[in-house]
Design a protein around this motif. Structure first.
Motif, short mmCIF file in Angstrom:
data_model
loop_
_atom_site.label_atom_id
_atom_site.label_comp_id
_atom_site.label_asym_id
_atom_site.label_seq_id
_atom_site.Cartn_x
_atom_site.Cartn_y
_atom_site.Cartn_z
N SER A 73 0.81 -1.22 0.00
CA SER A 73 0.00 0.00 0.00
C SER A 73 0.84 1.27 0.00
CB SER A 73 -0.92 0.02 1.22
OG SER A 73 -1.68 1.22 1.23
N LEU A 74 0.43 2.21 -0.84
CA LEU A 74 1.01 3.54 -0.86
C LEU A 74 0.04 4.56 -0.25
CD1 LEU A 74 2.66 3.41 -4.40
CD2 LEU A 74 3.75 3.09 -2.16
N ASN A 75 -0.98 4.04 0.45
CA ASN A 75 -1.95 4.85 1.18
C ASN A 75 -2.69 5.86 0.32
OD1 ASN A 75 -1.46 3.64 3.77
ND2 ASN A 75 0.49 4.74 3.78
N TYR A 76 -3.13 5.43 -0.85
CA TYR A 76 -3.91 6.29 -1.73
C TYR A 76 -5.33 6.43 -1.20
CZ TYR A 76 -0.28 5.65 -5.32
OH TYR A 76 0.89 5.64 -6.03
N THR A 77 -5.99 7.49 -1.59
CA THR A 77 -7.39 7.71 -1.25
C THR A 77 -8.29 6.74 -2.01
OG1 THR A 77 -6.97 10.05 -0.85
CG2 THR A 77 -9.26 9.42 -1.24
N TYR A 78 -7.96 6.53 -3.28
CA TYR A 78 -8.71 5.60 -4.13
C TYR A 78 -7.83 4.38 -4.40
CZ TYR A 78 -10.97 10.10 -4.79
OH TYR A 78 -11.57 11.31 -4.56
N SER A 79 -8.39 3.34 -4.90
CA SER A 79 -7.63 2.11 -5.11
C SER A 79 -6.65 2.28 -6.28
CB SER A 79 -8.58 0.94 -5.39
OG SER A 79 -7.85 -0.26 -5.48
N GLY A 80 -5.39 2.61 -5.93
CA GLY A 80 -4.33 2.75 -6.92
C GLY A 80 -3.87 4.15 -7.21
N ASN A 82 -4.31 8.73 -5.99
CA ASN A 82 -5.03 9.84 -5.36
C ASN A 82 -5.83 10.60 -6.41
OD1 ASN A 82 -4.29 9.49 -2.66
ND2 ASN A 82 -2.31 10.46 -3.03
N ASN A 83 -5.64 10.26 -7.67
CA ASN A 83 -6.36 10.88 -8.79
C ASN A 83 -7.45 9.92 -9.25
OD1 ASN A 83 -7.29 11.84 -11.25
ND2 ASN A 83 -5.27 12.33 -12.04
N ASP A 85 -9.66 9.98 -11.56
CA ASP A 85 -9.81 9.75 -13.00
C ASP A 85 -8.82 8.72 -13.55
OD1 ASP A 85 -12.00 11.50 -13.65
OD2 ASP A 85 -10.64 13.16 -13.20
N GLU A 86 -7.73 8.44 -12.84
CA GLU A 86 -6.77 7.42 -13.28
C GLU A 86 -7.25 5.99 -13.02
OE1 GLU A 86 -2.50 9.71 -12.60
OE2 GLU A 86 -3.07 8.12 -11.23
N VAL A 87 -8.11 5.83 -12.01
CA VAL A 87 -8.43 4.47 -11.56
C VAL A 87 -9.91 4.11 -11.58
CG1 VAL A 87 -6.36 4.24 -10.13
CG2 VAL A 87 -8.44 5.22 -9.13
N ALA A 88 -10.80 5.07 -11.75
CA ALA A 88 -12.22 4.78 -11.53
C ALA A 88 -13.13 5.31 -12.63
CB ALA A 88 -12.66 5.39 -10.19
N TRP A 89 -14.19 4.52 -12.87
CA TRP A 89 -15.32 5.00 -13.67
C TRP A 89 -16.37 5.43 -12.68
CZ3 TRP A 89 -13.86 5.67 -18.35
CH2 TRP A 89 -12.95 4.79 -18.95
N TYR A 90 -16.75 6.70 -12.75
CA TYR A 90 -17.77 7.24 -11.84
C TYR A 90 -18.64 8.19 -12.65
CZ TYR A 90 -14.71 11.36 -11.47
OH TYR A 90 -13.94 12.47 -11.73
#
Length: 193
Positions: A73-80, A82-83, A85-90
């Motif tokens: 873990s790098l302790n990101y807010t989102y899975s993978g 802190n951005n 838009d890089e990791v999630a479809w929302y």
């Protein structure tokens, strides 16, 4: 568009197909008297086979551990990242165009937002995709009050393409009717203990 009941049934079916002992005992003939959800017309009694080696839903803690990258873990807010838009479809990016402004169901619907193919966005530290966004994922637990007595909803994690930014945070604790069929509702399975 799967219910919590669909998810536990799938786990058992996949287990049997692979000659593994199903993780769940599912009683469809009686109703769970501890289930206080007034919208749940199913209320199956689902218990755990302690010596099973088959597939199951993750616990909320297991889901968070995997989403956060485990020991890497790098302790990101989102899975993978802190951005988001890089990791999630929302709700903002899961349709034909990038949306701005405030969340609005008619705008999301007109934008043809939908579930996306897994693996397009960036993976997390463990190589897992879409643990933030795309679909909300069922977990085993009830979403209970502080005393643990109100068994009304089941826990969902990870946000989804309908949800806002905060729903996609690893720490966000969602809830949904066990028999609910949300357009961005899915699940992820684990095996054994």
């Amino acid at each position: 568009m799967v219910t919590w009941y669909d998810a536990v049934e799938y786990c058992n079916q996949k287990s049997m197909k692979e000659n593994l002992k199903p993780y769940y005992n599912i009683d469809k003939d009686n109703q769970d008297s501890n289930n206080h959800n007034e919208h749940d017309n199913m209320k199956w009694i689902v218990t755990i086979n302690k010596d099973a080696n088959g597939y199951r839903l993750p616990t909320e803690a297991e889901w968070e551990y995997a989403a956060s990258g485990g020991q890497k873990s790098l302790n990101y807010t989102y899975s993978g990242s802190n951005n988001l838009d890089e990791v999630a479809w929302y709700w903002r990016n899961a349709g034909e165009t990038i949306l701005t402004g405030d969340w609005s169901w008619p705008v999301i619907e007109n934008n043809r937002n939908q579930t996306k193919k897994v693996g397009i966005q960036k993976a997390n530290e463990l190589g897992l995709y879409d643990m933030s966004g795309n679909v909300r994922e069922w977990c085993w637990e009830w979403y209970s009050d502080s005393g643990g007595t109100n068994q009304t909803w089941r826990v969902v994690k990870g946000g989804g393409w309908v949800g806002g930014e905060n729903n996609n945070e690893i720490s966000f604790r969602g809830k949904f009717d066990p028999n609910g069929l949300g357009a961005d509702q899915g699940f992820r399975i684990v095996r054994g203990d």
